[in-house]
Design an enzyme around this catalytic site. Sequence first.
Site, short mmCIF file in Angstrom:
data_model
loop_
_atom_site.label_atom_id
_atom_site.label_comp_id
_atom_site.label_asym_id
_atom_site.label_seq_id
_atom_site.Cartn_x
_atom_site.Cartn_y
_atom_site.Cartn_z
N THR A 188 0.83 -1.21 0.00
CA THR A 188 0.00 0.00 0.00
C THR A 188 0.86 1.26 0.00
O THR A 188 1.90 1.32 0.65
CB THR A 188 -0.88 0.00 1.26
OG1 THR A 188 -1.54 -1.25 1.32
CG2 THR A 188 -1.89 1.12 1.25
N GLY A 209 3.34 -3.17 8.51
CA GLY A 209 3.54 -3.42 9.94
C GLY A 209 5.01 -3.61 10.27
O GLY A 209 5.72 -4.33 9.57
N GLU A 255 -5.75 -6.54 3.87
CA GLU A 255 -5.84 -7.81 3.11
C GLU A 255 -7.13 -7.86 2.31
O GLU A 255 -7.77 -8.91 2.22
CB GLU A 255 -5.78 -9.02 4.05
CG GLU A 255 -4.43 -9.27 4.65
CD GLU A 255 -3.37 -9.44 3.60
OE1 GLU A 255 -3.62 -10.10 2.59
OE2 GLU A 255 -2.28 -8.86 3.78
C1 LIG Z 1 -3.88 -1.80 10.65
C2 LIG Z 1 -3.50 -1.86 9.21
C3 LIG Z 1 -2.39 -2.59 8.82
C4 LIG Z 1 -1.99 -2.63 7.49
N1 LIG Z 1 -0.87 -3.33 7.15
C5 LIG Z 1 -0.42 -3.29 5.87
C6 LIG Z 1 0.81 -3.94 5.50
O1 LIG Z 1 1.48 -4.58 6.33
N2 LIG Z 1 1.23 -3.82 4.22
C7 LIG Z 1 0.52 -3.13 3.28
O2 LIG Z 1 0.97 -3.07 2.13
N3 LIG Z 1 -0.65 -2.53 3.59
C8 LIG Z 1 -1.13 -2.59 4.85
N4 LIG Z 1 -2.32 -1.97 5.19
C9 LIG Z 1 -3.04 -1.23 4.16
C10 LIG Z 1 -4.31 -1.94 3.71
O3 LIG Z 1 -4.00 -3.08 2.98
C11 LIG Z 1 -5.15 -0.93 2.91
O4 LIG Z 1 -5.60 0.05 3.84
C12 LIG Z 1 -6.31 -1.57 2.20
O5 LIG Z 1 -5.85 -2.34 1.12
C13 LIG Z 1 -7.31 -0.53 1.66
O6 LIG Z 1 -6.67 0.40 0.86
P1 LIG Z 1 -6.80 1.95 1.15
O7 LIG Z 1 -6.54 2.20 2.59
O8 LIG Z 1 -5.96 2.66 0.17
O9 LIG Z 1 -8.32 2.30 0.89
P2 LIG Z 1 -8.93 2.77 -0.50
O10 LIG Z 1 -8.59 1.79 -1.55
O11 LIG Z 1 -8.57 4.19 -0.76
O12 LIG Z 1 -10.47 2.69 -0.15
C14 LIG Z 1 -11.21 3.79 0.43
C15 LIG Z 1 -12.70 3.51 0.25
O13 LIG Z 1 -13.01 3.49 -1.13
C16 LIG Z 1 -13.66 2.28 -1.47
N5 LIG Z 1 -13.22 1.86 -2.82
C17 LIG Z 1 -11.96 1.84 -3.31
N6 LIG Z 1 -11.96 1.37 -4.56
C18 LIG Z 1 -13.24 1.09 -4.88
C19 LIG Z 1 -13.89 0.54 -6.01
N7 LIG Z 1 -13.21 0.17 -7.10
N8 LIG Z 1 -15.23 0.37 -5.97
C20 LIG Z 1 -15.93 0.70 -4.87
N9 LIG Z 1 -15.37 1.20 -3.76
C21 LIG Z 1 -14.04 1.40 -3.76
C22 LIG Z 1 -13.26 1.26 -0.41
O14 LIG Z 1 -14.25 0.27 -0.26
C23 LIG Z 1 -13.14 2.15 0.81
O15 LIG Z 1 -14.40 2.29 1.41
C24 LIG Z 1 -2.74 -1.94 6.51
C25 LIG Z 1 -3.89 -1.22 6.90
C26 LIG Z 1 -4.26 -1.18 8.23
C27 LIG Z 1 -5.49 -0.41 8.62
#
Ligand SMILES: Cc1cc2nc3c(=O)[nH]c(=O)nc-3n(C[C@H](O)[C@H](O)[C@H](O)COP(=O)(O)OP(=O)(O)OC[C@H]3O[C@@H](n4cnc5c(N)ncnc54)[C@H](O)[C@@H]3O)c2cc1C
Length: 551
Positions: free
Chosen positions: A34, A73, A317
Site C-alpha cells: 500500500t 507493519g 488484506e
Molecule cells: C492496521 C493496518 C495494517 C496494514 N498493514 C499493511 C501492510 O502490512 N502492508 C501493506 O501493504 N498494507 C497494509 N495496510 C493497508 C491496507 O492493505 C489498505 O488500507 C487496504 O488495502 C485498503 O486500501 P486503502 O486504505 O488505500 O483504501 P482505498 O482503496 O482508498 O479505499 C477507500 C474507500 O473506497 C472504497 N473503494 C476503493 N476502490 C473502490 C472501487 N473500485 N469500488 C468501490 N469502492 C471502492 C473502499 O471500499 C473504501 O471504502 C494496513 C492497513 C491497516 C489499517
Amino acid sequence: MFVPTLMGQCTPEQQAYWLPRALDMQIIGTYAQTELGHGTFIRGLETTATYDPETETFVMNSPTLTSYKWWAGGLAKTVNYCIVVAQLYTKGVCHGTHPFIVQIRDEETHMPRPGVKVGDIGPKLGFNTADNGYLGFDNYRIPRDNMMMKNAQVLKDGTYVKVARHGKATYGTMVFVRVLLVNEAAFNLAKACTIAVRYSAIRRQCSPDSEGSELQVLDYSTQQHKLFICIATAHALQLNSTWLWKTFSDTLAAIKQGNVDTLPELHALSSCLKALSTADAASLIEQCRHACGGHGYMMSSGLPYLYAFVTATRTYEGDYTILLLQTARFLVKAYEQVEAGKPLTPTVSYLSQAFTGKKLPWDSSPDGIIRAFQALAAGKLSSTVKSLRKRLESGLSYEQAWELSTIQLNGAAEAHCRAVMSQNYKSEIERLTVNSSPNVKLVLQQLYKVYLYYWALERTGDLLLYTSISESDIFELQLRYEGLLKEIRPNAVGIVDAFDLRDEVLHSALGSYDGNVYERLMAEAQKSPLNAEPVNQTFHTYLKPMMKGKL
Ligand SMILES: Cc1cc2nc3c(=O)[nH]c(=O)nc-3n(C[C@H](O)[C@H](O)[C@H](O)COP(=O)(O)OP(=O)(O)OC[C@H]3O[C@@H](n4cnc5c(N)ncnc54)[C@H](O)[C@@H]3O)c2cc1C
C-alpha cells in the site's frame, strides 16, 4: 505476509537463500504494498524499480509524495528487510507491479541505508504497539536477484520473461492469509463474548418488583439477544475457517491432477468469507461492549482493544466492499451459466432456484431457513442482473452499468455468503457431534438455531420478497427465537468457559474466571498515574490561579 510471500513468490533457489534467514530471524521483514495514494487499486502504485543492465541492479524510486509506501507493519523501526511491490521497468517498458526483496537497514547498525527514507506513520485507532511505517526511495539500488522471480524474471541483459503458470502460488498465499483472518476473527469474538457473558452474570441491575433483589443482567431478554448471537457467530466463524482450509486443500489436490475448475469458486469463497467474518466480528465485539455498559468503555475491560484490532482486519488484506464485489463477479458469471444450462460448482448450485419463477415455500426448520437464505441470495442476484442488463440496454458500457449496480451486487454477495456460512455451520456441527453426548448435541444445535433465527429475523424484508413467509410465520419465528434464548441462558457461562481462554489471554477486568469484577476494576484504576500523588501540579499551575482570579 513476509514469510508467506517468500514461499509463494520466490524461485526454489531464492527460497533456499531467504527462507532460512527469515525463519531463523536473522532478518526481520514486512510486506509493503500500500502507498499513501493507492491501496485497493494496485495497478495505480507508483513506486518504480527500473532495471540497469550495466550494474545488474534495479534502481528503486519514489517519484511522488503519493508513491511513498504507507502502513506496512513493523516497517518504521523494527524490520531491516521489506518486500516492496513496485512498477517494473526494463528496456524502457513498464511491465506492471512486481514484488522485490529490499534491504532497508544495515544488518549491524540498523541505520537506514543511504537512499532509503523510512519512518513511523503515527498513532492509529488501534495497533499502537505496531510501528506501521512509511518508506520512500531515492535512486536506491538492489541486486537483480532480489526480484522475486517465481512468476516473472528479468534476465541479465534486461529481457523480461513471464513464467507461464496458473495462479496457484498467488492463491496459496492469499487464501492462507484469509483463512488465518477468519480464524482470528472467530478467536477475538470468542474473547469478547467470554468477557461480556461472564460480566453479565456478575453484574446486577434493577429489580422487576420493588421488593425483590436485583437481577443478573444476563437474565434480561435484550441482553441475551445482544450476546448469544455473538457466541453462535464465534462458533460459525471458527467452523467456516476450517471448512475453507479444507476446500483450499481439496482445490490444491485437484490442481495437481490438472483440474483448475474450482479455483474461481475458491477465490469467491475466500473473498466473501474474509469480508463477512471480519465485519461481523467487529460489529459484534462492539455489541459486547454495549452489553457491558460503561465499564465496557474502560480500556481495562479489554473490549476497546479487541474492537480496534478486529475492525482493522475489515480493511486490510482486501477491503470489505472490494472483496464482496469480487464474489459478485463470480456470482454473475454463475448466473449466466445457469441461464445457458451449464452445470454449476457446489456452493452456487442453488442459483437454479432463481429461474423457477416462484417464491420458495416458507419452512421454518433449520434446513428450511438455509434454503430460504439461498432463495434470498438467488433472488437478489437475479434482480441485480436485471438492473445490470437494463442499464446496458440504455446504452451504458458494461463497466458503467456494473458500477451503478454495485450496491445491489454487494447485497447479493453478502446474501450468498450468509447462506454459505449458515449451511457450513449447521453441517459442520452435525458432522462433529455425531459421537457427542445428547446434551452437548442439544446445546450446539441451540446455538446454530440462534444464528439461523437471528439472521432470518434480521432479513424479514428480503424473505417477504423472495419466499412465501407470512406475517404470522414471522411472529411465530420471533417467539421461537425468544424461547431459544431462554433455553440457552442456564448454559451461557458454561458455553463461554468452554472457549477455554485463560485470564492472561482475555486480559480483562470484566471477564476473568474468578468473577472479581469490581476488585479488578479498582485495582486497574489504581494504576492510573493520576493516582500517584494527592494533588496534581495542574492545580497549582492553572486551577488555583484561575479560581483566585490571578491567571
Ligand atoms: C492496521 C493496518 C495494517 C496494514 N498493514 C499493511 C501492510 O502490512 N502492508 C501493506 O501493504 N498494507 C497494509 N495496510 C493497508 C491496507 O492493505 C489498505 O488500507 C487496504 O488495502 C485498503 O486500501 P486503502 O486504505 O488505500 O483504501 P482505498 O482503496 O482508498 O479505499 C477507500 C474507500 O473506497 C472504497 N473503494 C476503493 N476502490 C473502490 C472501487 N473500485 N469500488 C468501490 N469502492 C471502492 C473502499 O471500499 C473504501 O471504502 C494496513 C492497513 C491497516 C489499517
